[in-house]
Design an enzyme around this catalytic site. Structure first.
Site, PDB file in Angstrom:
ATOM      1  N   GLY A  14       2.606 -10.090  17.104  1.00 27.93           N
ATOM      2  CA  GLY A  14       3.790  -9.419  16.725  1.00 27.93           C
ATOM      3  C   GLY A  14       4.579  -9.565  15.237  1.00 27.93           C
ATOM      4  O   GLY A  14       4.574 -10.184  15.006  1.00 27.93           O
ATOM      5  N   SER A  18       0.587  -1.093   0.657  1.00 27.84           N
ATOM      6  CA  SER A  18       0.366  -0.174  -0.090  1.00 27.84           C
ATOM      7  C   SER A  18       1.016   1.568   0.444  1.00 27.84           C
ATOM      8  O   SER A  18       0.168   2.090  -0.387  1.00 27.84           O
ATOM      9  CB  SER A  18      -0.979   0.286   1.176  1.00 27.84           C
ATOM     10  OG  SER A  18      -1.443  -1.531   1.355  1.00 27.84           O
ATOM     11  N   THR A  38       0.342  -6.830   2.506  1.00 24.19           N
ATOM     12  CA  THR A  38       0.662  -7.269   3.236  1.00 24.19           C
ATOM     13  C   THR A  38      -0.655  -7.248   3.184  1.00 24.19           C
ATOM     14  O   THR A  38      -1.717  -8.175   3.223  1.00 24.19           O
ATOM     15  CB  THR A  38       0.666  -7.221   4.797  1.00 24.19           C
ATOM     16  OG1 THR A  38       2.533  -7.231   4.547  1.00 24.19           O
ATOM     17  CG2 THR A  38       0.426  -7.394   6.550  1.00 24.19           C
ATOM     18  N   ALA A  51      14.568  -6.792  -4.548  1.00 25.34           N
ATOM     19  CA  ALA A  51      15.391  -5.991  -5.682  1.00 25.34           C
ATOM     20  C   ALA A  51      15.939  -6.203  -3.677  1.00 25.34           C
ATOM     21  O   ALA A  51      16.095  -6.164  -2.722  1.00 25.34           O
ATOM     22  CB  ALA A  51      15.415  -4.695  -4.740  1.00 25.34           C
ATOM     23  N   ASP A  78       5.457  -0.325   7.778  1.00 24.87           N
ATOM     24  CA  ASP A  78       6.050  -1.797   8.340  1.00 24.87           C
ATOM     25  C   ASP A  78       7.467  -1.506   8.647  1.00 24.87           C
ATOM     26  O   ASP A  78       7.678  -2.318   9.737  1.00 24.87           O
ATOM     27  CB  ASP A  78       5.281  -2.317   8.004  1.00 24.87           C
ATOM     28  CG  ASP A  78       3.670  -2.790   8.640  1.00 24.87           C
ATOM     29  OD1 ASP A  78       3.244  -1.308   8.690  1.00 24.87           O
ATOM     30  OD2 ASP A  78       2.817  -3.428   8.412  1.00 24.87           O
ATOM     31  N   CYS A  92      -5.407  -6.763   6.606  1.00 27.89           N
ATOM     32  CA  CYS A  92      -6.567  -6.243   6.634  1.00 27.89           C
ATOM     33  C   CYS A  92      -7.961  -6.288   5.348  1.00 27.89           C
ATOM     34  O   CYS A  92      -9.150  -6.752   6.083  1.00 27.89           O
ATOM     35  CB  CYS A  92      -6.403  -4.616   6.002  1.00 27.89           C
ATOM     36  SG  CYS A  92      -5.595  -3.645   6.438  1.00 27.89           S
ATOM     37  N   ARG A  94      -0.017 -12.521  27.599  1.00 31.12           N
ATOM     38  CA  ARG A  94       0.771 -12.756  29.103  1.00 31.12           C
ATOM     39  C   ARG A  94       0.824 -11.467  29.731  1.00 31.12           C
ATOM     40  O   ARG A  94       1.344 -11.286  31.309  1.00 31.12           O
ATOM     41  CB  ARG A  94       2.467 -12.854  28.542  1.00 31.12           C
ATOM     42  CG  ARG A  94       2.514 -11.397  27.782  1.00 31.12           C
ATOM     43  CD  ARG A  94       4.940 -11.647  27.444  1.00 31.12           C
ATOM     44  NE  ARG A  94       4.586 -10.235  26.340  1.00 31.12           N
ATOM     45  CZ  ARG A  94       5.199 -10.400  25.749  1.00 31.12           C
ATOM     46  NH1 ARG A  94       6.675 -10.967  26.081  1.00 31.12           N
ATOM     47  NH2 ARG A  94       5.797  -8.820  25.351  1.00 31.12           N
ATOM     48  N   TYR A 132      -4.081  -7.019  17.993  1.00 30.31           N
ATOM     49  CA  TYR A 132      -4.622  -6.476  17.296  1.00 30.31           C
ATOM     50  C   TYR A 132      -4.918  -7.953  16.467  1.00 30.31           C
ATOM     51  O   TYR A 132      -6.400  -8.445  15.961  1.00 30.31           O
ATOM     52  CB  TYR A 132      -4.558  -5.697  15.909  1.00 30.31           C
ATOM     53  CG  TYR A 132      -4.314  -4.543  16.255  1.00 30.31           C
ATOM     54  CD1 TYR A 132      -5.408  -3.653  15.830  1.00 30.31           C
ATOM     55  CD2 TYR A 132      -3.235  -3.373  17.221  1.00 30.31           C
ATOM     56  CE1 TYR A 132      -4.909  -2.091  15.723  1.00 30.31           C
ATOM     57  CE2 TYR A 132      -3.258  -2.317  16.755  1.00 30.31           C
ATOM     58  CZ  TYR A 132      -4.273  -1.461  16.331  1.00 30.31           C
ATOM     59  OH  TYR A 132      -4.227  -0.435  16.404  1.00 30.31           O
ATOM     60  N   ILE A 133      -3.623  -8.612  16.683  1.00 28.96           N
ATOM     61  CA  ILE A 133      -4.215  -9.791  14.930  1.00 28.96           C
ATOM     62  C   ILE A 133      -4.744 -10.992  16.594  1.00 28.96           C
ATOM     63  O   ILE A 133      -5.520 -11.576  15.645  1.00 28.96           O
ATOM     64  CB  ILE A 133      -2.692 -10.534  14.902  1.00 28.96           C
ATOM     65  CG1 ILE A 133      -2.592  -8.755  13.915  1.00 28.96           C
ATOM     66  CG2 ILE A 133      -2.664 -11.715  13.244  1.00 28.96           C
ATOM     67  CD1 ILE A 133      -1.064  -9.397  13.222  1.00 28.96           C
ATOM     68  N   GLU A 138     -24.678   9.189  18.429  1.00 27.29           N
ATOM     69  CA  GLU A 138     -25.167  10.262  19.260  1.00 27.29           C
ATOM     70  C   GLU A 138     -24.921  10.715  20.365  1.00 27.29           C
ATOM     71  O   GLU A 138     -25.017  11.481  21.109  1.00 27.29           O
ATOM     72  CB  GLU A 138     -26.913  10.139  18.764  1.00 27.29           C
ATOM     73  CG  GLU A 138     -27.541   9.647  20.187  1.00 27.29           C
ATOM     74  CD  GLU A 138     -29.563   9.745  20.053  1.00 27.29           C
ATOM     75  OE1 GLU A 138     -29.830  10.467  20.279  1.00 27.29           O
ATOM     76  OE2 GLU A 138     -29.623   8.293  19.787  1.00 27.29           O
TER      77      GLU A 138
HETATM   78  P1  NDP Z   1       0.799  -7.025  18.733  1.00 31.04           P
HETATM   79  O1  NDP Z   1       2.022  -6.481  19.310  1.00 31.04           O
HETATM   80  O2  NDP Z   1      -0.504  -5.957  18.473  1.00 31.04           O
HETATM   81  O3  NDP Z   1       0.433  -7.587  19.831  1.00 31.04           O
HETATM   82  C1  NDP Z   1       1.355  -9.094  19.958  1.00 31.04           C
HETATM   83  C2  NDP Z   1       0.972  -9.542  21.901  1.00 31.04           C
HETATM   84  O4  NDP Z   1       1.498 -10.822  21.447  1.00 31.04           O
HETATM   85  C3  NDP Z   1       0.604  -9.001  22.183  1.00 31.04           C
HETATM   86  O5  NDP Z   1      -0.675  -9.325  22.771  1.00 31.04           O
HETATM   87  C4  NDP Z   1       2.317  -9.382  23.204  1.00 31.04           C
HETATM   88  O6  NDP Z   1       2.248  -9.076  24.464  1.00 31.04           O
HETATM   89  C5  NDP Z   1       1.761 -10.976  22.581  1.00 31.04           C
HETATM   90  N1  NDP Z   1       3.257 -11.477  22.495  1.00 31.04           N
HETATM   91  C6  NDP Z   1       4.982 -10.591  22.352  1.00 31.04           C
HETATM   92  N2  NDP Z   1       5.320 -11.527  22.767  1.00 31.04           N
HETATM   93  C7  NDP Z   1       5.115 -12.856  23.170  1.00 31.04           C
HETATM   94  C8  NDP Z   1       5.603 -13.489  23.168  1.00 31.04           C
HETATM   95  N3  NDP Z   1       7.000 -13.768  23.746  1.00 31.04           N
HETATM   96  N4  NDP Z   1       4.655 -14.403  24.203  1.00 31.04           N
HETATM   97  C9  NDP Z   1       3.459 -14.361  24.198  1.00 31.04           C
HETATM   98  N5  NDP Z   1       2.785 -13.149  24.039  1.00 31.04           N
HETATM   99  C10 NDP Z   1       3.862 -12.211  23.336  1.00 31.04           C
HETATM  100  O7  NDP Z   1       1.345  -7.429  17.943  1.00 31.04           O
HETATM  101  P2  NDP Z   1      -0.077  -8.078  16.684  1.00 31.04           P
HETATM  102  O8  NDP Z   1       0.370  -9.603  15.921  1.00 31.04           O
HETATM  103  O9  NDP Z   1      -1.305  -8.230  16.703  1.00 31.04           O
HETATM  104  O10 NDP Z   1       0.099  -6.739  15.161  1.00 31.04           O
HETATM  105  C11 NDP Z   1       1.208  -6.945  14.852  1.00 31.04           C
HETATM  106  C12 NDP Z   1       0.843  -4.852  14.806  1.00 31.04           C
HETATM  107  O11 NDP Z   1      -0.398  -5.196  12.820  1.00 31.04           O
HETATM  108  C13 NDP Z   1      -0.222  -4.523  15.158  1.00 31.04           C
HETATM  109  O12 NDP Z   1       0.725  -3.904  16.256  1.00 31.04           O
HETATM  110  C14 NDP Z   1      -1.035  -3.253  14.566  1.00 31.04           C
HETATM  111  O13 NDP Z   1      -0.364  -2.125  14.252  1.00 31.04           O
HETATM  112  C15 NDP Z   1      -1.215  -3.384  13.003  1.00 31.04           C
HETATM  113  N6  NDP Z   1      -2.537  -4.557  12.909  1.00 31.04           N
HETATM  114  C16 NDP Z   1      -3.479  -3.470  12.651  1.00 31.04           C
HETATM  115  C17 NDP Z   1      -5.018  -4.088  12.406  1.00 31.04           C
HETATM  116  C18 NDP Z   1      -5.861  -2.541  12.694  1.00 31.04           C
HETATM  117  O14 NDP Z   1      -5.362  -1.760  11.777  1.00 31.04           O
HETATM  118  N7  NDP Z   1      -7.096  -3.571  12.917  1.00 31.04           N
HETATM  119  C19 NDP Z   1      -4.863  -5.165  12.570  1.00 31.04           C
HETATM  120  C20 NDP Z   1      -3.840  -6.029  12.640  1.00 31.04           C
HETATM  121  C21 NDP Z   1      -2.664  -5.981  13.041  1.00 31.04           C
HETATM  122  P3  NDP Z   1       2.117  -7.455  25.590  1.00 31.04           P
HETATM  123  O15 NDP Z   1       0.833  -7.041  25.063  1.00 31.04           O
HETATM  124  O16 NDP Z   1       2.425  -8.634  26.890  1.00 31.04           O
HETATM  125  O17 NDP Z   1       3.420  -7.106  24.909  1.00 31.04           O
END
Ligand code: NDP
Length: 450
Positions: free
Chosen positions: A264, A14, A41, A114, A304, A47, A198, A177-178, A444
């Site tokens: 993540g 994008s 992605t 690339a 990203d 998305c 966690r 989020y995911i 509202e």
């Molecule tokens: P996030 O960073 O949002 O969440 C990662 C989750 O995994 C958190 O709950 C984190 O815990 C947990 N985690 C990380 N490492 C470990 C570990 N070693 N053991 C256990 N739990 C762990 O990542 P996502 O993959 O969900 O999404 C990536 C990004 O993509 C988002 O931040 C967002 O910006 C984007 N996205 C946006 C969307 C939208 O706009 N609707 C939809 C999907 C993705 P903790 O909180 O404790 O760190």
């Protein structure tokens, strides 16, 4: 010095496509390299297929709701393969749309991976091209944590769009989020979902009320959420994939086929040849300044693969602003304030601006006034569903400025997009109050909270 291109874009997602097209519109000679399908992605593994599956997942609840309005309940079941096929057909169509858009825009497309040869030269296979400016828009990919034994048995979000069969049960690790979106999608589609996080609650960084309200709703839908779960292990057993949380002193769940690591994402920077340039990488992402410039003056990075918010519209905006500034002679600057975002959970959650916690940390507890409404929306009254909508405004007592808005409930993403305009314009609570309500709606409440 003359180069083959004014601008070369690495990555046809994008952000990269938006940047390339905008620069070409200004008359720049632009090349773009993409190794995979156009759209990146968001279109192929994020998305768009996600949102289509969100829609698919919400029908059973609507069938249920309809009975409160006098409809008999239809006999209906999901044909998983048909849904996957329909979603993928749409992605093929979008890939074609992107291709045609690029064809029309005078951007020269290079199909291949690339790599930087030096700061002005990129190799795509045997071909070498030079460019005055190069922009890196390579995106990221899901990352599995290396501290969970057996994590190789887990799939990642990319795989969820092409599972050959619908799992009967699914364990999701991660509460971002995911993790949250897939928990709701799969539960809605009929899979028994367990989510292991966690932290103490899902969606770290979001407003506390939003997190609690959404947790409550997800649990009511049948999703089992285990908080503060550490020491997770995954094992393959005869029954399927077993996920164990030592800290919960029990086998959390047996997923019949799949567990999802939603823990993540990380930038796709391997094999890019960045070591042949002066581009600095910090914590696995390309370090950029406020105008997307890296430590190598003619190389820029967006989306990203940088440390900014991982959101499609952010990457697009960064790319367009880059093009406006360098090729359109406009003095534009990216603002990261008041970026609205939605989690497409069920119910949906959306937010813009500061959370209550962040506002209090920034201005002090006394300076912040909270307006909150929690109610059962009209839609659910006849069916008797006990699902609450939450709306919340975070206001600065001294200036009356609305610093943040948060919502859990139907259409909150759609509503928050409009609220974001008012925050961007610096609206006060008095401005919200002076706006006549649109009745009957949930939205509202945002202009009637006292
Ligand atoms: P996030 O960073 O949002 O969440 C990662 C989750 O995994 C958190 O709950 C984190 O815990 C947990 N985690 C990380 N490492 C470990 C570990 N070693 N053991 C256990 N739990 C762990 O990542 P996502 O993959 O969900 O999404 C990536 C990004 O993509 C988002 O931040 C967002 O910006 C984007 N996205 C946006 C969307 C939208 O706009 N609707 C939809 C999907 C993705 P903790 O909180 O404790 O760190």
């Amino acid at each position: 010095m003359s180069y083959d291109f004014d601008l070369f874009v690495i990555g046809g997602g994008s952000g990269g496509i938006a940047c390339a097209r905008r620069a070409a519109e200004y008359g720049a000679k632009v090349g773009l390299a993409e190794n995979d399908r156009l759209g990146g992605t968001c279109v192929h593994r994020g998305c768009i297929p996600k949102k289509l599956m969100v829609y698919a997942s919400r029908f059973p609840a609507q069938f249920e709701e309809a009975t409160g309005y006098g409809w008999s309940k239809p006999e209906s079941h999901l044909n998983w393969s048909q849904m996957v096929r329909a979603v993928n057909n749409e992605l093929d169509r979008l890939n074609g749309v992107y291709q045609r858009m690029l064809d029309k825009s005078n951007v020269q497309l290079f199909r291949g991976y690339a790599q930087f040869v030096d700061s002005h030269t990129v190799a795509i296979g045997d071909r070498k091209v030079s460019a005055d400016k190069i922009i890196v828009a390579v995106g990221g990919r899901p990352v599995k944590p290396n501290n969970i034994p057996g994590i190789d048995l887990a799939v990642v979000s990319d795989d969820m769009f092409n599972l050959p069969e619908q799992p009967k049960s699914l364990v999701i690790i991660g509460g971002g989020y995911i993790g949250v979106e897939f928990a709701c999608i799969m539960q809605g589609l009929g899979t028994q979902v367990t989510q292991i996080i966690r932290a103490d609650r899902i969606l770290r960084g979001f407003d506390g009320d939003l997190r609690s309200t959404l947790t409550e709703a997800m649990e009511k839908h049948g999703i089992r959420i285990f908080n503060n779960s550490n020491q997770i292990e995954i094992e393959k057993t005869d029954e399927g994939v077993k996920v164990i949380s030592r800290s919960d002193k029990e086998d959390i769940a047996v997923a019949d086929a799949v567990s999802l690591a939603a823990t993540g994402r990380k930038p796709n920077l391997e094999n890019l040849g960045l070591e042949n340039t002066g581009v600095e990488i910090v914590d696995g992402a390309i370090a950029v300044n406020e105008i997307s410039r890296t430590s190598e003056p003619n190389i820029y990075a967006i989306g990203d693969c940088t440390p900014t918010m991982e959101l499609t519209p952010v990457a697009i905006r960064e790319g367009r602003i880059f093009a406006d500034t360098h090729f359109g002679k406009k003095d534009a600057k990216m603002s990261y304030e008041n970026i609205p975002t939605a989690v497409f959970s069920t119910p949906e959650a959306a937010t813009v601006g500061l959370t209550e916690e962040d506002a209090k940390a920034k201005y002090g507890d006394e300076a912040i006034k909270i307006y909150r409404a929690k109610f059962r929306p009209l839609y659910h009254t006849l069916s008797g569903q006990d699902e609450k909508t939450l709306m919340k405004l975070v206001v600065n007592r001294d200036t009356d400025k609305v610093l943040g808005a948060h919502m859990v409930g139907e259409h909150s993403g759609e509503i928050m997009q409009a609220i974001a305009i008012s925050l961007k314009m610096g609206a006060t609570k008095a401005d919200f109050d002076a706006t006549v309500a649109l009745h009957p709606s949930s939205a509202e409440e945002f202009v009637t909270m006292r």
